[in-house]
Design a protein around this motif. Structure first.
Motif, PDB file in Angstrom:
ATOM      1  N   ALA A 106       0.967  -1.244  -0.134  1.00 22.72           N
ATOM      2  CA  ALA A 106      -0.010  -0.208   0.268  1.00 22.72           C
ATOM      3  C   ALA A 106       0.818   1.275  -0.064  1.00 22.72           C
ATOM      4  CB  ALA A 106      -1.215  -0.041   1.264  1.00 22.72           C
ATOM      5  N   GLU A 107       1.948   1.213   0.736  1.00 25.71           N
ATOM      6  CA  GLU A 107       2.837   2.360   0.758  1.00 25.71           C
ATOM      7  C   GLU A 107       3.690   2.764  -0.576  1.00 25.71           C
ATOM      8  OE1 GLU A 107       4.533   2.862   4.451  1.00 25.71           O
ATOM      9  OE2 GLU A 107       2.427   3.660   5.432  1.00 25.71           O
ATOM     10  N   GLU A 108       3.997   1.381  -0.896  1.00 27.62           N
ATOM     11  CA  GLU A 108       4.926   1.612  -2.203  1.00 27.62           C
ATOM     12  C   GLU A 108       4.116   2.059  -3.295  1.00 27.62           C
ATOM     13  OE1 GLU A 108       7.510  -2.370  -1.339  1.00 27.62           O
ATOM     14  OE2 GLU A 108       6.137  -2.825  -2.878  1.00 27.62           O
ATOM     15  N   HIS A 109       2.982   1.762  -3.473  1.00 29.71           N
ATOM     16  CA  HIS A 109       1.963   2.116  -4.540  1.00 29.71           C
ATOM     17  C   HIS A 109       1.024   3.096  -4.469  1.00 29.71           C
ATOM     18  CE1 HIS A 109       3.275  -1.274  -7.345  1.00 29.71           C
ATOM     19  NE2 HIS A 109       3.737  -1.931  -6.170  1.00 29.71           N
ATOM     20  N   ASP A 110       1.289   3.784  -2.959  1.00 25.36           N
ATOM     21  CA  ASP A 110       0.379   5.050  -2.625  1.00 25.36           C
ATOM     22  C   ASP A 110      -1.111   4.346  -2.549  1.00 25.36           C
ATOM     23  OD1 ASP A 110      -0.516   7.220  -1.626  1.00 25.36           O
ATOM     24  OD2 ASP A 110      -0.289   8.498  -3.645  1.00 25.36           O
ATOM     25  N   LEU A 111      -1.375   3.455  -2.018  1.00 21.14           N
ATOM     26  CA  LEU A 111      -2.952   2.764  -2.153  1.00 21.14           C
ATOM     27  C   LEU A 111      -3.656   2.989  -0.658  1.00 21.14           C
ATOM     28  CD1 LEU A 111      -2.338  -0.631  -3.891  1.00 21.14           C
ATOM     29  CD2 LEU A 111      -2.816   1.646  -4.897  1.00 21.14           C
ATOM     30  N   MET A 112      -4.878   3.137  -0.871  1.00 22.45           N
ATOM     31  CA  MET A 112      -5.754   3.017   0.352  1.00 22.45           C
ATOM     32  C   MET A 112      -5.912   1.532   1.017  1.00 22.45           C
ATOM     33  SD  MET A 112      -6.725   6.030   1.648  1.00 22.45           S
ATOM     34  CE  MET A 112      -7.884   5.403   2.840  1.00 22.45           C
ATOM     35  N   VAL A 113      -6.302   1.332   2.030  1.00 25.04           N
ATOM     36  CA  VAL A 113      -6.469   0.199   2.669  1.00 25.04           C
ATOM     37  C   VAL A 113      -8.078   0.197   3.241  1.00 25.04           C
ATOM     38  CG1 VAL A 113      -6.177  -1.780   4.053  1.00 25.04           C
ATOM     39  CG2 VAL A 113      -4.289  -0.600   2.709  1.00 25.04           C
ATOM     40  N   VAL A 114      -8.990  -0.529   2.843  1.00 19.63           N
ATOM     41  CA  VAL A 114     -10.169  -0.381   3.759  1.00 19.63           C
ATOM     42  C   VAL A 114     -10.031  -1.970   4.536  1.00 19.63           C
ATOM     43  CG1 VAL A 114     -12.897  -0.652   3.557  1.00 19.63           C
ATOM     44  CG2 VAL A 114     -11.425   0.892   2.081  1.00 19.63           C
ATOM     45  N   SER A 115     -10.322  -1.810   5.814  1.00 19.26           N
ATOM     46  CA  SER A 115     -10.297  -3.159   6.612  1.00 19.26           C
ATOM     47  C   SER A 115     -11.544  -3.214   7.212  1.00 19.26           C
ATOM     48  CB  SER A 115      -8.837  -2.874   7.668  1.00 19.26           C
ATOM     49  OG  SER A 115      -8.732  -4.332   8.234  1.00 19.26           O
TER      50      SER A 115
END
Ligand code: PLP
Length: 392
Positions: free
Chosen positions: A196-205
Motif C-alpha cells: 500500500a505504501e509503495e503504490h500509494d494505495l488506500m486500505v479498507v479493513s
C-alpha cells in the motif's frame, strides 16, 4: 394490453449487480419444515439484556430524535476508547469516527467516498458477498484475488502485486474472514502494508469479526503504524460481537478529511444512525464485555464440534480461528458446491451456502455457520453423515 417490462429503466450499475447466491437457499428453506440452518451468518443469541434495556430506556427517556450526523459524541468517544484499549490505535472521536447503519452502510459510504469511475479495488476472495457489489455501486471495478486453502486462505502478497495497475486505488481486506474463518497473520498484513505504501494505495479493513477469535490475538490493521493509519479506513460494528444484527449499528474510522466525506454522504442519504441503536451500542461498550466473552466461549465449543465432525465425514475443513464459519471442501461428495447445498437441503433439510456465492476460490466449498445451538449442530452433522454415506 401487452405486459411491458420496466427493467430497461434500471441503471446499468444496478442491472450489473449479481443476485446474492445466499438468498436462493433461504427461499427454498423457507418452504420446508424441520430445516437446520447453518446458512445465515448471524448470532443465534439475542442481544444481551443490559444492552436491550439500554435501548428500551433510551426510547422511554424520549430519545426519539435525530442525533448529530456523525452519531452521538459519547458513542464515538466510547468507540475510540475501545480501539485504544484493545489495539493501541488512537482516533479523534470528533472528526475521525462516524456511526453508521451497520458495517453495511459504512462499506457503501467508503466506496462512494473514495472511488472515481473505473478505479480498481483489489478484493481477496472468497469474501463477504457485499464487497464487490459496493464497489460496483460506487462506479469502481472489483479485482478479485482468490485465496487458497493450501495457503490457510491468506491473501498472497505476490498476487496482490501482480494485480496492481495504474487504476488501483484500494486494497480491501476483511479478517477474520466471512466465509473462511481465516484470521490475518501479522506477516501478511505487514506485506500488504508495504505494498500500500509503495503504490500509494488506500486500505479498507472490515474488522467486524475482530472480537470473535479463538486462541488468536486479532491484529487491527491501522495499529501497524501511524503512516499506515493515515491510508486506512477501519470498519467495525456490533452486529456479530454483541449479537446486535437487527439494531443496525456500526462505524467507520479514518483520516479526518476522508471521514468528513463519508459523513457528507451519510448526511444526505441516512441523516444519522438510529438513535436507539446508538444508545444500545454505547451500553454494549460499557458493560458488554462479559457477554462477548461468554458468547465467544460458546462459539468456540461449537467450532470444535463442527470442525472435527466435518473432517470425520471426509469433508476436509480448514481450522477457522475467527468469525463463526466453517468452510469444508465438499469435493469428496463428487458434487459441485451448488448441487451439494441444494441436495443437502432437499434431502436432509440442512441449509448451508455454496462457496461460489463468495466469489472465485469458493467453488468446491460450502459455508456452515456455527452460530447455531450445539445440539442443532450435532443433529446437522448426523444428517450430513447419512448424506455422505449415500454420496461420499
Ligand atoms: C464480513 C462482513 N462485513 C460486514 C457485514 C455487515 O454487517 P452489519 O450488520 O454491521 O451491516 C457482514 C454481515 O454478515 C459481514 O459478514
Amino acid at each position: 394490453m401487452q405486459e411491458t417490462s420496466s427493467t430497461q429503466y434500471l441503471s446499468e450499475r444496478v442491472a450489473g449487480l449479481k443476485p446474492s447466491g445466499i438468498r436462493k437457499f433461504f427461499d427454498i428453506a423457507a418452504t420446508m419444515k424441520d430445516v437446520i440452518s447453518l446458512g445465515i451468518g448471524e448470532p443465534d443469541f439475542t442481544t444481551p439484556k443490559p444492552i436491550l434495556e439500554a435501548g428500551i430506556r433510551s426510547l422511554q427517556n424520549g430519545e426519539t430524535h435525530y442525533t448529530s450526523n456523525s452519531g452521538k459524541l459519547e458513542l464515538r468517544q466510547a468507540i475510540a476508547d475501545n480501539l485504544a484499549n484493545l489495539y493501541g490505535v488512537h482516533y479523534d472521536p470528533v472528526n475521525e469516527i462516524v456511526a453508521t447503519v451497520g458495517v453495511s452502510e459504512a462499506l457503501y459510504l467508503t466506496m462512494v467516498d473514495l472511488l472515481n469511475p473505473g478505479d480498481e479495488v483489489i478484493i481477496p476472495t472468497p469474501c463477504f458477498v457485499s464487497y464487490q457489489a459496493e464497489v460496483i455501486l460506487a462506479g469502481g471495478v472489483p479485482v478479485e484475488i482468490p485465496s487458497k486453502i493450501e495457503n490457510n486462505f491468506q491473501l498472497d502478497p505476490d498476487e496482490v502485486r501482480r494485480h496492481i495497475t495504474p487504476r488501483t486505488k484500494i486494497i480491501f481486506i476483511g479478517y477474520p474472514s466471512n466465509p473462511t474463518g481465516a484470521v490475518a497473520e501479522r506477516d501478511v498484513l505487514l506485506e500488504i502494508a508495504k505494498i500500500a505504501e509503495e503504490h500509494d494505495l488506500m486500505v479498507v479493513s472490515d474488522e467486524i469479526y475482530d472480537r470473535l477469535v479463538y486462541g488468536f490475538q486479532h491484529v487491527c490493521f491501522p495499529s501497524l503504524g501511524e503512516s499506515l493509519k493515515r491510508r486506512t479506513i477501519l470498519l467495525g460494528g456490533f452486529s456479530k460481537s454483541h449479537a446486535m444484527t437487527g439494531w443496525r449499528i456500526g462505524f467507520a474510522a479514518g483520516p479526518a478529511d476522508l471521514i468528513k466525506g463519508l459523513v457528507r454522504i451519510h448526511q444526505y442519504t441516512i441523516m444519522s444512525a438510529p438513535t436507539t441503536a446508538q444508545d444500545a451500542a454505547l451500553e454494549a461498550l460499557k458493560s458488554g464485555e462479559p457477554h462477548v466473552q461468554g458468547m465467544v466461549a460458546e462459539y468456540d465449543r461449537r467450532r470444535k464440534l463442527i470442525v472435527s465432525g466435518l473432517n470425520k465425514l471426509g469433508l476436509k475443513t480448514f481450522e477457522p480461528r475467527g468469525a463463526f464459519y466453517a468452510f469444508p471442501q465438499i469435493t469428496a461428495s463428487g458434487m459441485d458446491d451448488e448441487m451439494f447445498a441444494e441436495k443437502l437441503l432437499r434431502e436432509e433439510h440442512v441449509a448451508v451456502v455454496p462457496g461460489n456465492a463468495f466469489g472465485p476460490g469458493g467453488e468446491g466449498f460450502v459455508r456452515c455457520c456455527y452460530a447455531t445451538a450445539y445440539d442443532q449442530i450435532e443433529e446437522a452433522l448426523h444428517r450430513m453423515e447419512k448424506f455422505m454415506q449415500r454420496y461420499g
